[in-house]
Design an enzyme around this catalytic site. Structure first.
Site, short mmCIF file in Angstrom:
data_model
loop_
_atom_site.label_atom_id
_atom_site.label_comp_id
_atom_site.label_asym_id
_atom_site.label_seq_id
_atom_site.Cartn_x
_atom_site.Cartn_y
_atom_site.Cartn_z
N GLU A 320 -44.71 -13.28 19.22
CA GLU A 320 -45.02 -12.72 19.91
C GLU A 320 -45.45 -12.12 20.80
O GLU A 320 -46.52 -12.37 22.30
CB GLU A 320 -46.39 -13.02 18.93
N VAL A 321 -44.23 -12.21 21.61
CA VAL A 321 -44.17 -11.81 23.36
C VAL A 321 -43.95 -10.35 23.66
O VAL A 321 -43.12 -9.43 23.62
CB VAL A 321 -43.24 -12.47 24.02
#
Length: 526
Positions: A320-321
């Site tokens: 989840e970057v």
């Protein structure tokens, strides 16, 4: 080794149980091979651990302590009132004779956890027998032994039903994990230890400690002491010695501790103590990719980790970057241009550099699946890809020659309260993977107890009994698993009640995760 004597009293009688009781097998998870009979024995008042012939010295007391814990859970805090000395000794089980063939107490991924347990129907003297390659197999055998012992309310003693027993057992998968999250809510040390104890009852063997995240950084890092300024409060912290104690406590119970730092995203709390880790005051994560000091700090954390977290793997997150604020932060944008990278390329650069740091400290790496989905061919070949987003990932990972752990969120996320136990039981890590070489790359699986809505008040009933359903999937040989989960309902219900009897707040099977009982009634029917 000397003998350990337990002074509690029992009665020797031969129980005449009906056929339905005798044929009902209540062991969880189901062993690889089981045979049993129709007889009954009682534990003697001097029930003892005997170790003649073993190669395991037990200098740290792993086996001795496990034996004592086994007797405690078997007694269930009942007062033992009967006296075995009045009865024929051939009907009294005097103790357990344990033979461990390896002298080592090293606990590591892939350690041999197999065992054999034999409980004869008669003998003089009469002992149960355990043989195991390692002490950790012997611990599993003791857990199984504890599940065939019952407090008898007529004689007021401990009885072993269905003797003689012969159990030959080993796990299907080497990695059988449970994640706890101490960033979204702090979990006090006694709660973490209770979770570890409960894991042993279901033969789970990896505690994945998601220690820090965006919300808080509760762990002391000696090399960077200001990091835990990101804790919620001064009392919601773990000292470095606390972490070492958790690792030691878990090891004595046959459980490895997998430590996780999630980078470069999920790291806003790091900047409370070291604001330079934030790209800017308006962009507090991902960590600043443009500064060497960021990677120096990660190196310091992993150097400290290597002193206490001895499991061969470290989890580096990578999920989840969102790189948009890297590109909108002037000094980071300038660095990207200088190095001819866009945001996704910088994300790859960060993950791969963090991997190299971990490798330099002797670790192999686990990363969440986004790293594989985005740049799988670039990952270190020592990477284990942790599936969580959905199905089909494990198949693609092993086809690429990498190892995998399965935790797909629709089935094995405990914080999804609508994920019911039947789905936990039927979730198959090897779905559509038929090649034996590729199957061997699936290390196992993990159920995940994310902590947004979990603290010390509700963690146990959210984990159990659904985690136990997954535990049997991971332990029991495929051919011995029920094709219809309803076939194991009664046995899982019995295990859930056993957890309650041992002080574990396991919720009823029926209903959603951590549902309360609907009406008055027996534990076994909820």
């Amino acid at each position: 080794m000397g003998r350990i004597l337990l002074c509690f009293l029992v009665y020797v009688v031969v129980i005449s149980a009906n056929a339905a009781d005798i044929r009902h097998l209540n062991i969880w998870p189901m062993p690889k091979s089981v045979s049993y009979g129709h007889g009954s024995l009682y534990l003697g008042s001097d029930f003892e651990l005997k170790t003649e012939g073993t190669k395991f010295v037990d200098s740290s007391g792993i086996l001795k302590d496990a034996f004592l814990r086994t007797i405690d859970v078997v007694k269930g805090n009942h007062v033992i009132e009967s006296n075995s000395s009045k009865f024929d000794s051939s009907f009294v089980l005097k103790g357990i004779h344990v033979v461990v063939f390896s002298p080592s107490d090293e606990l590591q991924h892939g350690v041999d956890e197999s065992y054999e347990l034999h409980i004869p129907a008669r003998g003089n003297p009469l002992y149960a027998h355990i043989e195991a390659k390692t002490v950790y197999g012997a611990l599993h055998a003791l857990q199984t032994f504890s599940q065939v012992c019952y407090f008898n309310f007529t004689s007021r003693g401990i009885v072993v039903h269905q003797v003689p027993w012969t159990i030959v057992d080993q796990p299907r998968f080497s990695y059988r994990g449970l994640l706890i999250d101490t960033s979204r809510h702090y979990q006090p040390l006694p709660i973490i230890k209770k979770v570890i104890d409960s894991m042993t009852y279901a033969k789970l063997n990896v505690l994945h400690w998601h220690i820090v995240d965006s919300q808080s950084f509760p762990l002391e890092i000696p090399s960077y002491p200001n990091l835990w300024d990101g804790a919620y409060s001064v009392s919601e912290r773990y000292t470095f010695a606390d972490a070492a104690e958790i690792v030691s406590y878990a090891k004595k119970r046959g459980i490895n501790v997998l430590a996780e730092i999630d980078v470069p995203g999920h790291a806003q709390s790091w900047g409370v103590g070291y604001p330079s880790l934030w790209p800017s005051i308006d962009c507090k994560e991902p960590l600043d990719v443009s500064k060497e000091s960021t990677f120096k700090l990660i190196d310091g954390i992993l150097s400290d980790f290597s002193k206490i977290f001895k499991y061969k793997f470290v989890h580096l997150g990578g999920d989840e970057v969102n790189t948009s604020c890297w590109q909108s932060t002037p000094h980071v944008h300038k660095w990207l241009q200088k190095n001819k990278m866009n945001g996704s390329e910088a994300y790859q650069y960060f993950v791969l550099r963090a991997q190299k740091i971990a490798l330099s400290h002797g670790y192999e790496i686990i990363n969440w699946e986004e790293t594989f989905n985005n740049f799988g061919s670039k990952l270190s070949r020592k990477t284990v890809v942790h599936n969580w987003l959905g199905g089909g990932v494990a198949q693609r990972v092993v086809e690429a020659g990498l190892r995998c752990i399965v935790s797909n969120q629709d089935k094995w996320y405990l914080d999804h309260l609508d994920a019911i136990w039947q789905g936990f039981y039927t979730n198959e890590p090897l779905t559509n993977i038929t090649d034996p070489r590729q199957q061997s790359l699936v290390l196992g699986g993990e159920v995940c107890m994310w902590g947004e809505h979990i603290d010390g008040s509700d963690i146990e009933q959210t984990i159990w009994p659904r985690a136990a359903a997954a535990a049997e999937r991971l332990w029991t040989s495929y051919d011995s698993l029920a094709k219809d989960p309803e076939q194991v309902r009664s046995r899982l219900s019995h295990f859930r009640c056993l957890l309650n009897q041992r002080g574990v707040a396991a919720a009823p099977l029926d209903g959603l995760g951590r549902s309360a009982p609907e009406d008055p009634g027996s534990c076994y029917l909820q």
